[in-house]
Design an enzyme around this catalytic site. Sequence first.
Site, PDB file in Angstrom:
ATOM      1  N   ASP A 199       0.836  -1.204   0.000  1.00 62.97           N
ATOM      2  CA  ASP A 199       0.000   0.000   0.000  1.00 62.97           C
ATOM      3  C   ASP A 199       0.870   1.253   0.000  1.00 62.97           C
ATOM      4  O   ASP A 199       2.070   1.181   0.229  1.00 62.97           O
ATOM      5  CB  ASP A 199      -0.971  -0.003   1.198  1.00 62.97           C
TER       6      ASP A 199
ATOM      7  N   ASN B 167      -8.199   0.245  13.653  1.00 65.40           N
ATOM      8  CA  ASN B 167      -9.575   0.151  13.131  1.00 65.40           C
ATOM      9  C   ASN B 167      -9.814  -1.158  12.370  1.00 65.40           C
ATOM     10  O   ASN B 167     -10.847  -1.329  11.732  1.00 65.40           O
ATOM     11  CB  ASN B 167      -9.880   1.345  12.213  1.00 65.40           C
TER      12      ASN B 167
ATOM     13  N   HIS C 191      -8.014  -2.277   9.801  1.00 64.90           N
ATOM     14  CA  HIS C 191      -7.674  -2.316   8.367  1.00 64.90           C
ATOM     15  C   HIS C 191      -6.475  -3.236   8.107  1.00 64.90           C
ATOM     16  O   HIS C 191      -5.656  -3.497   8.989  1.00 64.90           O
ATOM     17  CB  HIS C 191      -7.468  -0.910   7.790  1.00 64.90           C
TER      18      HIS C 191
ATOM     19  N   GLU D 198      -9.915  -0.356   4.270  1.00 63.64           N
ATOM     20  CA  GLU D 198     -10.524   0.311   5.421  1.00 63.64           C
ATOM     21  C   GLU D 198     -11.912  -0.269   5.724  1.00 63.64           C
ATOM     22  O   GLU D 198     -12.509  -0.936   4.865  1.00 63.64           O
ATOM     23  CB  GLU D 198     -10.660   1.812   5.115  1.00 63.64           C
TER      24      GLU D 198
HETATM   25  P1  PGA Z   1       1.613  -0.172  12.469  1.00 61.50           P
HETATM   26  O1  PGA Z   1       0.518  -0.095  11.340  1.00 61.50           O
HETATM   27  O2  PGA Z   1       2.434  -1.382  12.219  1.00 61.50           O
HETATM   28  O3  PGA Z   1       2.407   1.095  12.290  1.00 61.50           O
HETATM   29  O4  PGA Z   1       0.897  -0.232  13.783  1.00 61.50           O
HETATM   30  C1  PGA Z   1      -0.302  -1.208  11.117  1.00 61.50           C
HETATM   31  C2  PGA Z   1      -1.372  -0.843  10.145  1.00 61.50           C
HETATM   32  O5  PGA Z   1      -1.938   0.260  10.218  1.00 61.50           O
HETATM   33  O6  PGA Z   1      -1.722  -1.684   9.312  1.00 61.50           O
END
Ligand code: PGA
Length: 242
Positions: free
Chosen positions: A67, A136, A138, A143
């Site tokens: 992404d 959340n 995702h 999302e």
């Molecule tokens: P993080 O992000 O590893 O920085 O917690 C995870 C994500 O948002 O998929």
Amino acid sequence: MIINVYKDYNEISQKTSEFIVEYVKQKPEAIICFAGGTTPLRTYSLLVDYANRGEIDFSSCSFIGLDEWVGLDRHDDGSCQETMYNTLFSPLNIKESNIFFFDAKSVNLEDECRKIDEIISSKGGIDLMLLGIGVNGHLGFNEPGVQFDLSTHVIELDETTKVVGQKYFKVETELTKGITLGIKQVLNSDTVILMANGDKKADAVKAMVEGEVTNQMPASALQKHDNCYVMLDKEAAAQLEL
Ligand code: PGA
């Protein structure tokens, strides 16, 4: 889903790096998709250590981007690509020809999506994915509310992602859209590792593992994946009824 709970962040990073090294030893030409974000960073540094000791060789692997924030590329501080280059691709000396990322600065993002879809298809699908989970729920930038049957697509970022995402940037950055592989591509990949650590992730982890499969909690789609390894520290697993 195979749930593994370890003592702490170091241990999940150690176990995850061992898993990846074993996987690549079995399949040196693996098609790999690794997440940016902070969760896998220790794993990446351990993988670089393995490679520097000559215990693993990633030079025949292909790396697909998961992404990116729309409007940013590898030269932008805080972008997903910048993270991947700084922490993995450059230290491992991965050839540019083995790295496949969409250009999130393109004026034609749809073309970028289809380009990545075609690359994944032409390579016979993704072998190994390493994902984090958002607070959340995702996966990548899939999302809450995302359709599970989408391949690579552009998506309006969730409000939580816009706020939490500021942690990757030194200066406040306007985040509106993301470009991401879709849940369909996650579910079609051969093996998925999902890492989560810390109590901030505990609610999302519980919903992912024990909640209903719903697009309001995109990570719950992983319940439908037969070969998904969830690597948790005690804090992230705290709410599970194990
Ligand atoms: P993080 O992000 O590893 O920085 O917690 C995870 C994500 O948002 O998929």
